[in-house]
Design a protein around this motif. Sequence first.
Motif, short mmCIF file in Angstrom:
data_model
loop_
_atom_site.label_atom_id
_atom_site.label_comp_id
_atom_site.label_asym_id
_atom_site.label_seq_id
_atom_site.Cartn_x
_atom_site.Cartn_y
_atom_site.Cartn_z
N ARG A 52 0.83 -1.22 0.00
CA ARG A 52 0.00 0.00 0.00
C ARG A 52 0.86 1.26 0.00
O ARG A 52 0.57 2.22 -0.72
N MET A 53 1.94 1.25 0.78
CA MET A 53 2.80 2.43 0.88
C MET A 53 3.43 2.81 -0.45
O MET A 53 3.62 3.99 -0.75
N LEU A 54 3.79 1.80 -1.22
CA LEU A 54 4.57 2.04 -2.44
C LEU A 54 3.74 2.00 -3.72
O LEU A 54 4.28 1.94 -4.81
N ARG A 55 2.42 2.07 -3.56
CA ARG A 55 1.56 2.04 -4.73
C ARG A 55 1.90 3.16 -5.71
O ARG A 55 1.81 2.98 -6.93
N PHE A 56 2.34 4.31 -5.18
CA PHE A 56 2.64 5.46 -6.03
C PHE A 56 3.88 5.26 -6.90
O PHE A 56 4.15 6.04 -7.81
N LYS A 57 4.67 4.20 -6.62
CA LYS A 57 5.88 3.93 -7.39
C LYS A 57 5.67 2.85 -8.46
O LYS A 57 6.63 2.42 -9.11
N VAL A 68 24.82 -8.03 3.73
CA VAL A 68 23.90 -6.89 3.64
C VAL A 68 24.63 -5.64 3.16
O VAL A 68 25.71 -5.32 3.66
N HIS A 69 24.04 -4.96 2.20
CA HIS A 69 24.60 -3.68 1.77
C HIS A 69 24.20 -2.56 2.73
O HIS A 69 25.01 -1.70 3.07
N GLN A 70 22.94 -2.53 3.13
CA GLN A 70 22.48 -1.51 4.07
C GLN A 70 21.21 -1.98 4.77
O GLN A 70 20.65 -3.02 4.45
N TYR A 71 20.77 -1.16 5.73
CA TYR A 71 19.70 -1.55 6.62
C TYR A 71 18.62 -0.48 6.68
O TYR A 71 18.90 0.70 6.55
N ILE A 72 17.38 -0.94 6.91
CA ILE A 72 16.26 -0.04 7.11
C ILE A 72 15.54 -0.47 8.38
O ILE A 72 15.26 -1.66 8.56
N ALA A 73 15.27 0.48 9.26
CA ALA A 73 14.60 0.16 10.52
C ALA A 73 13.14 -0.19 10.26
O ALA A 73 12.50 0.31 9.35
N ALA A 130 7.00 5.32 4.02
CA ALA A 130 7.27 5.21 2.58
C ALA A 130 8.42 6.10 2.15
O ALA A 130 9.24 5.70 1.32
N LYS A 131 8.51 7.29 2.72
CA LYS A 131 9.56 8.24 2.32
C LYS A 131 10.94 7.66 2.60
O LYS A 131 11.84 7.72 1.75
N GLU A 132 11.13 7.10 3.79
CA GLU A 132 12.44 6.54 4.14
C GLU A 132 12.76 5.33 3.27
O GLU A 132 13.88 5.17 2.79
N ILE A 142 16.13 2.97 -1.08
CA ILE A 142 16.22 2.20 -2.32
C ILE A 142 16.70 3.09 -3.47
O ILE A 142 17.57 2.70 -4.25
N ASP A 143 16.14 4.28 -3.56
CA ASP A 143 16.56 5.22 -4.61
C ASP A 143 18.04 5.55 -4.51
O ASP A 143 18.74 5.64 -5.52
#
Length: 415
Positions: free
Chosen positions: A22-27, A100-105, A110-112, A117-118
């Motif tokens: 749902r969060m990423l529907r705009f992408k 792992v390349h990087q981490y997300i809490a 959606a913004k974070e 990813i971007d």
Amino acid sequence: MEDKIRIIFVDDEPNVLGSIRRMLRFKQKEWEFAFAESGAEALALFAERPFDVIVSDIRMPGMDGSELLQRIKQDYHKTIRIALSAQVGLDEVVHSIRSVHQYIAKPCDAKELVSKIDGALKSRDILNDYAMQELVAEIETLPVLPHVFKSVENELNSSEPSIHKIAELISMDVGLVAKIIKLVNSPYFGLPSQVESIFQAITMLGLDTIRALIVGTHLFSMYDATALPDFSLSMLWEHSFRVSNLARSIAEYEGLDRLQIVQARMTGLLHDVGKLVLANSFPKRYRNVLEIVTSENIPVYKGELEVFGTTHAQIGAYLMGLWGMSGDVVYGIGYHHSYDKFDMSVPMLVSVANMIDHQCIIINKEYNRIVVEKNIMHGIGEEKLEEWIAHIAGNWEGIVKFNILDKEMISLLRL
């Protein structure tokens, strides 16, 4: 029509995947999504068609996220690997960090999520060579100077280790700085904001955690000076340290905000990290680079272009982008030889600082001296340049021994 970026999210909780959907529907116009509730399901989807990015939870029954990401690393080298997880223990950090390349809490908005990813995807715009992307994506260790690593270990094991001393020692090695900044920005540690200085990292995490990260993870390989005798890791650090402080001094003189000053300093320290990658991964080919630089009287980055088709600036930016370094730092690393705007940005500051150091410190008399784009020099002007040099000399006593006050300096910088 250009193919969409393919991204797969893996989590054993269906409600988490539903929330992400749902969060990423705009992408949806830019990205193609897939969702898997287990590692096995994710691998089956990869077998049908690989993904550009995988974002996986770490704590899952059966095949956990660490094992899944390790399998992806082995079989799909170019895939960007991101861990999405709530705060966990240090043992799990050590277990997963190599894959792992990087981490997300978790949870995240959606913004974070899109920003992380971007950021990783945009680093590919800097490095266009697919073979090099694959090489860099596999990197998990960086070479460090043995005596620096040993000094850090000794201080950590002393009866009363000093945070200031350890921060100073770590800052003496580009590889240590790059890897530790990546590690401490992991959400596993629950830090409230992006950490971009070693002293801040050690203060917030504590010495016990730093000891476990440095000594316990085996993320650092000892640099073998015999493989490439004409390449000095010590001289690379000294140059990077000076560029870092030159960029910081100019930013402070111009009254830039604290974030820009911190980013300028970090970018300066890491601007040549790509040389570590190339020299350590391809010592024979990098020897060819140094031979070309000497015979053709060209800058090192132009010799790299002839041999590799890319430069240390692009390689370093791509690696730091994968590891989640801030966009301004990544951009500054990637364009420190080619930036052409006078705008007091991080890339401009580091370009100028790098040029000043190369003009005034003769690392090798047979190497061509670095200059910056004419647009930048025209914007600075001779008067402003003299002001910067005077400020640097007046506020950094140690730089005087490097002949920054040489009377010929301004004439050397005229274009």
